[in-house]
Design an enzyme around this catalytic site. Structure first.
Site, PDB file in Angstrom:
ATOM      1  N   HIS A   1       0.817  -1.217   0.000  1.00  0.00           N
ATOM      2  CA  HIS A   1       0.000   0.000   0.000  1.00  0.00           C
ATOM      3  C   HIS A   1       0.851   1.268   0.000  1.00  0.00           C
ATOM      4  CE1 HIS A   1       0.882  -1.267   4.064  1.00  0.00           C
ATOM      5  NE2 HIS A   1       0.752  -0.015   4.454  1.00  0.00           N
TER       6      HIS A   1
ATOM      7  N   HIS B   1      28.005  -3.507 -11.050  1.00  0.00           N
ATOM      8  CA  HIS B   1      28.799  -4.293 -10.103  1.00  0.00           C
ATOM      9  C   HIS B   1      28.043  -5.483  -9.506  1.00  0.00           C
ATOM     10  CE1 HIS B   1      31.825  -0.800  -9.157  1.00  0.00           C
ATOM     11  NE2 HIS B   1      31.649  -1.014 -10.448  1.00  0.00           N
TER      12      HIS B   1
HETATM   13  C1  RB5 Z   1       4.198  -0.146   5.564  1.00  0.00           C
HETATM   14  O1  RB5 Z   1       3.675   0.679   6.539  1.00  0.00           O
HETATM   15  C2  RB5 Z   1       5.711  -0.157   5.632  1.00  0.00           C
HETATM   16  O2  RB5 Z   1       6.137  -0.726   6.811  1.00  0.00           O
HETATM   17  C3  RB5 Z   1       6.280  -0.881   4.437  1.00  0.00           C
HETATM   18  O3  RB5 Z   1       5.819  -0.271   3.273  1.00  0.00           O
HETATM   19  C4  RB5 Z   1       7.785  -0.906   4.300  1.00  0.00           C
HETATM   20  O4  RB5 Z   1       8.326   0.374   4.414  1.00  0.00           O
HETATM   21  C5  RB5 Z   1       8.489  -1.915   5.101  1.00  0.00           C
HETATM   22  O5  RB5 Z   1       9.711  -2.070   5.017  1.00  0.00           O
END
Ligand code: RB5
Length: 139
Positions: free
Chosen positions: A8, A97
């Site tokens: 999302h 690389h």
């Molecule tokens: C979602 O909130 C977030 O945790 C995810 O998109 C990501 O950044 C995780 O590494």
């Protein structure tokens, strides 16, 4: 083939990237997610990895909020070399690389213009082989 995967937090940028490829008449495979509703990034990283591994010609572009989660999951597969890139220089070096086959972008921390520039460099830069190939073989 270019495989797009996001959660999302990467959805908005993924849609912009898909629109860019459409405008260039370049086909992509979008494994989701398909809305801003909250999902779990490992599910989409795994779907993306599956499609990338269908052909050596395939390249993944995976996007989550920071890019870190997608990178961690994708790189658990020994045939994936996923590189989280926030500059065109990193994108260039990830290809030259590391022969990276997945570009990971941080959807919450990068503009569309910057992302497109990074993608262009990633897709047009070749692996340099030689000593870099020897190093890859040690992974
Ligand atoms: C979602 O909130 C977030 O945790 C995810 O998109 C990501 O950044 C995780 O590494």
């Amino acid at each position: 083939m270019i495989i797009l995967a996001c959660d999302h937090a990467g959805f908005a940028l993924k849609e912009q990237i898909k629109a860019f490829f459409n405008s260039e008449n370049i086909t992509t495979i979008d494994v989701g997610t398909y809305s801003k509703d909250s999902v779990d990034y490992p599910d989409f990283a795994k779907k993306g990895v599956e499609r990338v591994l269908e052909s050596k010609q395939n390249v993944g572009i995976f996007i989550c909020g920071t890019g870190i989660g997608m990178s961690i999951v994708a790189n658990r597969n020994p045939k994936i070399r996923a590189a989280l890139c926030t500059t065109t220089t990193f994108a260039s070096l990830a290809r030259k690389h590391n022969d990276a086959n997945v570009l990971v972008l941080p959807g919450r921390f990068i503009s569309k213009v910057k992302a497109i520039n990074i993608i262009k460099v990633f897709l047009t830069t070749d692996f340099e082989k030689g000593k870099y190939l020897a190093r890859l073989k040690k992974i």
